[in-house]
Design an enzyme around this catalytic site. Structure first.
Site, PDB file in Angstrom:
ATOM      1  N   ASP A   4       0.816  -1.213   0.000  1.00 60.90           N
ATOM      2  CA  ASP A   4       0.000   0.000   0.000  1.00 60.90           C
ATOM      3  C   ASP A   4       0.851   1.265   0.000  1.00 60.90           C
ATOM      4  OD1 ASP A   4      -2.319  -1.535   0.147  1.00 60.90           O
ATOM      5  OD2 ASP A   4      -2.352  -1.517   2.337  1.00 60.90           O
ATOM      6  N   TYR A  18       6.761  -9.956   7.280  1.00 61.82           N
ATOM      7  CA  TYR A  18       6.564  -8.518   7.435  1.00 61.82           C
ATOM      8  C   TYR A  18       7.027  -8.076   8.819  1.00 61.82           C
ATOM      9  CZ  TYR A  18       3.456  -8.177   3.330  1.00 61.82           C
ATOM     10  OH  TYR A  18       2.936  -8.188   2.056  1.00 61.82           O
TER      11      TYR A  18
END
Length: 245
Positions: free
Chosen positions: A53, A111
């Protein structure tokens, strides 16, 4: 025809995310494709391991592209890093078998999410962490992490609406490391739904702050209702660390 794999590092602060947008040149994919097209003198489209994003960063994003260029790999990496913006770096260029596909062959991802937990924000960490000033119970957040590990339907912890595709994912590791005022959360799994890490993080933080009860995790797994989970934390604290093949 050659199949070239790129390992890419980027600071996502200035960009609208990974995926190319037709009306904007402010995407990671768009920037890299423009330079590759100049380099090879032919139209190049790259395949990324997945989207990130706007504002999200990557330490090891993987992408591949096909080309008939005879340019050596050393020349490619020099050309790319000479002409790309300084906040996008190609760390490695490899020639891979024709069947390699950066997205379809990915078996898992790692992540990191960073939280600056202090009353006073940090001028230096503002683009790389989420400033969360509430006092946090780390032990309680660890319990929340343990509940999330395993194979579950995570649709209630994502921004997805109903979909025919499976929303079941497996989280193999979810750990917290305290580095002074900075909290470092590590997520390792076989895949993540849209905004899943950011919503899980918001839920964990709200449990740690006492805004949500620990039981909310089981309730969201049962109800599959997004609005019952925690906030969606901002993108700037999120880093794609590794893609596993």
């Amino acid at each position: 025809m050659r199949n070239i794999r790129l390992t890419i590092e980027y600071d996502g602060t200035r960009y609208l995310g990974w995926q190319r947008l037709g009306d904007s040149d402010k995407t990671i994919q768009g920037k890299i494709e423009n330079i590759l097209t100049q380099m090879t003198r032919s139209k190049i489209e790259i395949i990324g391991s997945g989207r990130t994003d706007a504002g999200t960063h990557a330490r090891n994003q993987i992408a591949n592209f096909k080309t008939e260029s005879k340019m050596e790999r050393v020349e490619m990496i020099e050309f790319l890093n000479r002409y790309l913006p300084q906040d996008i770096v190609v760390k490695k260029v490899e020639e891979v078998p024709d069947r390699f596909h950066a997205r379809y062959n990915a078996k898992g991802k790692k992540y990191s999410y960073y939280v600056w937990n202090d009353l006073i924000p940090s001028a230096f960490e503002r683009n790389y962490s989420f400033h969360y000033s509430e006092k946090l119970d780390v032990e309680l957040m660890n319990e929340a992490c343990q509940k999330l590990i395993g194979t579950h339907d995570f649709i209630g912890f994502s921004s997805l609406k109903k979909t025919k595709k499976s929303t079941t994912r497996t989280i193999k590791e979810l750990a917290i490391q305290k580095e002074g005022r900075l909290l470092h959360f590590t997520f390792i799994g076989d895949g993540f739904l849209h905004k899943m890490v950011r919503i899980l993080m918001g839920t964990i933080l709200e449990i740690g702050a006492g805004t949500l009860k620990l039981e909310v995790i089981d309730e969201v797994f049962e109800s599959k209702i997004r609005s019952e989970a925690g906030i969606t934390v901002p993108a700037q604290g999120l880093f794609l660390d590794e893609v596993y093949y």
